[in-house]
Scaffold this motif. Structure first.
Motif, PDB file in Angstrom:
ATOM      1  N   ILE A 246       1.189  -1.130   0.609  1.00  0.00           N
ATOM      2  CA  ILE A 246      -0.055  -0.128  -0.287  1.00  0.00           C
ATOM      3  C   ILE A 246       0.509   1.465  -0.430  1.00  0.00           C
ATOM      4  O   ILE A 246       0.237   2.567  -0.037  1.00  0.00           O
ATOM      5  N   ASP A 266      -2.207  -5.218  -7.581  1.00  0.00           N
ATOM      6  CA  ASP A 266      -3.288  -5.405  -7.107  1.00  0.00           C
ATOM      7  C   ASP A 266      -3.355  -4.149  -5.679  1.00  0.00           C
ATOM      8  O   ASP A 266      -2.495  -4.892  -4.599  1.00  0.00           O
ATOM      9  N   GLY A 267      -4.145  -3.283  -5.060  1.00  0.00           N
ATOM     10  CA  GLY A 267      -4.054  -2.737  -4.014  1.00  0.00           C
ATOM     11  C   GLY A 267      -2.806  -2.050  -3.832  1.00  0.00           C
ATOM     12  O   GLY A 267      -2.499  -1.828  -2.368  1.00  0.00           O
ATOM     13  N   PRO A 269      -2.161   2.219  -4.057  1.00  0.00           N
ATOM     14  CA  PRO A 269      -3.530   3.079  -4.289  1.00  0.00           C
ATOM     15  C   PRO A 269      -2.075   3.806  -4.745  1.00  0.00           C
ATOM     16  O   PRO A 269      -2.300   5.304  -5.511  1.00  0.00           O
ATOM     17  N   LYS A 290      -6.747   2.884 -11.811  1.00  0.00           N
ATOM     18  CA  LYS A 290      -6.671   3.874 -11.228  1.00  0.00           C
ATOM     19  C   LYS A 290      -7.422   4.553 -10.464  1.00  0.00           C
ATOM     20  O   LYS A 290      -7.154   4.990  -9.418  1.00  0.00           O
ATOM     21  N   GLN A 292     -10.318   5.314  -7.917  1.00  0.00           N
ATOM     22  CA  GLN A 292     -10.968   5.561  -7.007  1.00  0.00           C
ATOM     23  C   GLN A 292     -11.713   3.819  -6.279  1.00  0.00           C
ATOM     24  O   GLN A 292     -11.388   2.925  -5.823  1.00  0.00           O
ATOM     25  N   GLN A 295     -10.057   0.552  -6.622  1.00  0.00           N
ATOM     26  CA  GLN A 295      -9.401   0.709  -5.328  1.00  0.00           C
ATOM     27  C   GLN A 295     -10.343   0.033  -4.234  1.00  0.00           C
ATOM     28  O   GLN A 295      -9.340  -0.859  -3.335  1.00  0.00           O
ATOM     29  N   TYR A 298     -11.207  -3.802  -4.312  1.00  0.00           N
ATOM     30  CA  TYR A 298      -9.902  -4.894  -4.035  1.00  0.00           C
ATOM     31  C   TYR A 298     -10.530  -4.770  -2.571  1.00  0.00           C
ATOM     32  O   TYR A 298      -9.724  -5.614  -1.922  1.00  0.00           O
ATOM     33  N   GLN A 299     -10.141  -3.540  -2.236  1.00  0.00           N
ATOM     34  CA  GLN A 299     -10.085  -3.511  -0.463  1.00  0.00           C
ATOM     35  C   GLN A 299     -11.418  -3.909   0.338  1.00  0.00           C
ATOM     36  O   GLN A 299     -11.415  -4.619   0.814  1.00  0.00           O
TER      37      GLN A 299
END
Length: 855
Positions: A246, A266-267, A269, A290, A292, A295, A298-299
């Motif tokens: 991250i 992945d993940g 940001p 990219k 939001q 992201q 994925y989170q």
């Protein structure tokens, strides 16, 4: 066995123990009986006991796959000198296991054998080991070194890293590796899968000059990794090689790389990839999503197929047989099955009766609260809300009739489904974040005028939205109660139609061709990121009835003079971020037309832990605010001009208006800064307002300086804990750890006895016939220490919280659960630990809400 035989057996056992001088461990392990070890030939298939100290029988030659997996009570294990192999995930998730001695007889350790043994501090490996699987010590966060027999001919251990004997292969870095940097030896040609997984201290890695491939999961979950240096020998980057790094920022990928898996980053940001124009990496970066919402997805939404990836083993076949009820997914790290308890028709395509559905619902209760899995959840909550992620990823769901009682559609509830059309019924007021995101075949959408809130990315990547974005004939798509949700125009000047009440989230985002915008009198809200990235937008007119300007609404817009109408009541975080815009010196000015200063608001995106950069000043980059003469220092507390909210600059009133080429004058009322921080470089002496020049008339030294009321926060990346509870002992003190963070946070734990009935009711819904005997309930609230903005969820990062065992709750058969955003019960993983002689509960928190501890 008769009594005499039992006595004889006991005597012989004691003699054997004395003769062999076995350690106390084996005596303690007598609570494990022979029946606890399920055998198949000379292979231990499964251990069913519950002892904290276990001695494996001498008849065992092979410890089978997952034989001890998930035994969180296991603290000590004695592996006899007869064992030859330890198979895949054999001790995975034994989170209390502290020490392991692997005897000389063991030749093979399989993939993920000790993964997730978070208390493991010491490992000794014998001389005959010749096969070491992938991810053997993944997530063993307390493991800082191992002891490898000097007589081992296959492996070498050097400063926290296991290599092949000739150092051509990197097998694993110990997760507790203490150094921040690692330079790989030039002898290394191969990196094994998962080799650096979860090495939390790593910040910089230099790959060896002879490595050709970065393999699958190699650096996954290295949450503090900031920099990676690739040599020109590297040609490929594998599956999730750097996933969940991250803090990984700018990296340069050489032209030699010709293959990067779509999930490799992945993940991440903060990632920005630099690569030679025309190279594979440059094309990869251009295509990489990219956004939001990507992201956030994925989170917050974990696909089942990802869960076994970290151990490097093949995923088992979890394909749907057509007999499951609803859609299975992972929420908060736990597998759950969503069930539509309001309908007799199962919306995944399988038809079942109400009796069948009720039976299936009750059968989804998971274990005793300490094993993997979760409680039953339902797609529809209280008949009014479609739950978050309810049908996520259900591509078989091509049509859906919403019940007429629905008022709210939850986050990602229909994302990535197979829906082709949807009619949202009258009465629905809110459509959640990413609700229909990437429902690629969704071509027709009907939204009633009862809808007053459509959160960001609700329809992104649907056919319907894609069509709206290229509609040149009718470029303004207005739905619900006057919400402009899409814009398909291409002109440099935009006049928003009369009747529009809200500019929806991201509607004009990235339209760099726009130079001027006119807002209608009907418009009261400008949504999140509505004009973000409109890098040539300099003029905004109209909007005299605006009430709210949401987060990042005009971020990146070089507006000539920021004008805040008197009607505005709230302004969101970074609503006007001009730090990266091209503006002349002295034009960093905001004019407030009202007699009072608007308050500060924030949206759901700011409450996600990973969006740390979004929690910033309302007027970022603005250093002069022009206000009504009646505004006082006290009046700006808690407003867009508050020091604690991030504003830094002059607060002025107009002393003389500029006209007919005559320079105007501004008088400083007060300065929102500490006096020692003010100099000629931080505060201008002249500014431009509406294209006219103004001079500051009074000297800075003669005015009042206004700073913050909050205590200054020291340190970086820390979590402090505040406890306000009559049922938690203060000894030992509660603690919380959260990796990969740069900002400071405060966790508040407080009693909430009033929520006991809510937890009990949720438990009865989740567990058929379930009844809570004893219960303690707490509110867990996490705050950004700088901004005091509450954090709702941590995403894939898990906060480890340790508290004294709550009073009035027994440790036997203890369960821990929390309420999700829909008020449904969600299982929380925990373990009991002893600290300074006191029993404590250590659990993983991914959301901040009401938590129940109960029997």
């Amino acid at each position: 066995m008769n009594k005499k035989c039992k006595i004889l057996f006991g005597v012989l056992l004691l003699v054997a123990i004395a003769a062999l001088r076995l350690p106390l461990l084996q005596v303690e392990a007598e609570s494990s009986s022979a029946s606890d070890f399920q055998m198949k030939g000379d292979t231990l298939v499964n251990y069913t006991g519950t002892a904290s100290a276990v001695s494996i029988p001498v008849s065992v030659k092979h410890i089978g796959k997952e034989a001890f997996s998930g035994h969180t009570e296991l603290k000590k294990i004695e592996i006899p000198g007869y064992v030859e192999s330890i198979d895949y995930n054999a001790f995975s998730g034994c989170s209390s296991l502290e020490n392991v001695v692997i005897p000389d007889t063991v030749t093979k350790i399989g993939n993920g054998a000790f993964s997730g043994c978070s208390s493991l501090k010491s490992v000794t490996i014998g001389k005959k080991l010749d096969t070491l699987g992938n991810g053997v010590f993944v997530n063993c966060t307390a493991l800082s070194e191992i002891k490898l027999s000097k007589n081992n001919t296959e492996f070498a251990y050097d400063s926290g890293v296991i290599y092949s004997k000739d150092k051509t292969v990197v097998y694993a870095m110990i997760p507790g590796y203490a150094q921040e940097t690692y330079k790989m030896p030039s002898t290394v040609k191969e990196i094994k899968n998962n080799a650096f997984w979860g090495c939390m201290n790593l910040k910089k890695v230099e790959i060896g000059s002879n490595v050709k491939k970065i393999p699958d999961y190699a650096f996954a979950n290295c949450q503090n990794l900031e920099k990676i240096l690739f040599p020109y020998s590297v040609t490929a980057i594998g599956i999730k090689a750097f996933s969940d790094c991250i803090n990984l920022g700018g990296i340069e990928i050489p032209v030699s790389v010709s293959s990067i898996h779509e999930t490799a980053f992945d993940g991440c940001p903060k990632l920005v990839i630099t690569a030679e124009e025309g190279s594979y990496a440059a094309e990869y970066e251009a295509k990489r999503d990219k956004s939001q919402v990507a992201q956030s997805e994925y989170q917050e939404v974990t696909k089942t197929s990802d869960e076994r990836g970290q151990d490097g083993a093949d995923s088992s076949d979890n394909s749907d047989t057509g007999t499951t009820l609803g859609q299975s997914t992972i929420v908060g790290g736990n597998a759950v099955v969503f069930i539509d308890n309001s309908r007799s028709k199962v919306l995944s395509g399988n038809v079942q009766t109400e009796d069948e559905q009720s039976s299936a619902a009750s059968s989804e209760v998971m274990g005793d609260g300490q094993t993997s899995g979760g409680y039953s959840k339902y797609t529809i909550v209280n008949g009014k809300k479609i739950a978050a992620q309810a049908y996520y990823g259900n591509t078989a769901l091509t049509e859906y009739e919403m019940p007429g009682t629905i008022e709210e559609i939850g986050d990602f509830s229909f994302a990535r489904t197979g829906l082709t059309y949807v009619t949202i019924p009258e009465g629905v007021t809110t459509i959640g974040y990413g609700a229909f995101y990437h429902a690629d075949n969704l071509a027709s959408v009907s939204i009633p005028d009862t809808v007053t809130t459509i959160e960001p990315s609700a329809f992104d990547k649907t056919k319907w939205m894609e069509d709206c974005l290229v509609n040149r004939r009718d470029p303004f798509t207005v739905v619900g109660d006057g919400i402009l949700i899409a814009y398909g125009g291409v002109g440099d000047k935009v006049e928003v139609p009369e009747g529009v009440k809200q500019i929806g989230a991201e509607v004009f985002k990235g339209h760099t061709e726009i130079t001027a915008v006119t807002l209608p009198d009907t418009c009261t809200i400008v949504g999140e990121d509505a004009f973000a990235g409109c890098s040539n937008l300099t003029v905004i007119s109209g909007g005299d009835n605006l009430k709210e300007i949401k987060d990042r609404a005009f971020s990146g817009c070089p507006i000539s003079t920021i004008k805040i109408p008197a009607s505005v009541e709230k302004i969101g975080l970074k609503a006007y971020d001009i730090t990266d815009t091209i503006k002349e010196d002295g034009s960093e000015v905001a004019v407030f037309l009202g007699k009072s200063i608007p308050g500060v608001s924030y949206e759901k995106t700011a409450t996600r832990l990973i969006n740390e950069e979004d929690r910033d000043s309302v007027l970022k980059g603005v250093n002069v605010a022009i206000v009504n003469d009646s505004v006082t220092p006290e009046a700006v507390r808690g407003t867009a001009l508050d020091y604690d909210g991030g504003f830094r600059g002059l607060v002025c009133s107009v002393e003389k208006a500029a006209e007919d080429g005559t320079q105007g004058r501004l008088r400083i009322k007060f300065i929102v800064m500490r006096q020692e921080d003010v100099n000629d470089n931080t505060i201008p002496s002249e500014v431009t307002v509406y294209g006219k020049r103004y001079k500051i008339s009074n000297p800075r030294e003669a005015v009042e300086y206004v700073s913050g009321s909050k205590a200054e926060v020291s340190g970086q990346g820390t979590v402090s804990v505040e406890v306000n509870s009559a049922t938690l002992s203060g000894t030992p003190a509660a603690t919380a750890q959260l990796s990969g963070i740069n900002a400071n946070y405060v966790l508040n734990i407080s009693d909430n006895a009033g929520a006991g009935s809510t937890i009990s009711a949720a438990y009865k819904k989740a567990v058929s016939g379930g009844k809570i005997v004893s219960l303690q309930v707490y509110d867990l609230a996490l705050y950004d220490a700088e901004t005091l903005i509450p954090i709702s969820k941590t995403g894939k990062q898990q906060m480890t919280v340790t508290i004294p065992k709550p009073m009035g709750v027994a440790q036997d058969a203890l369960q821990v659960a929390c309420l999700d955003e829909d008020g449904q019960l969600e299982k929380v993983d925990f373990r009991l630990v002893t600290i300074n002689g006191a029993t404590c509960v250590q659990f993983s928190a991914q959301r901040f809400t009401v938590y129940g501890f109960f029997n």
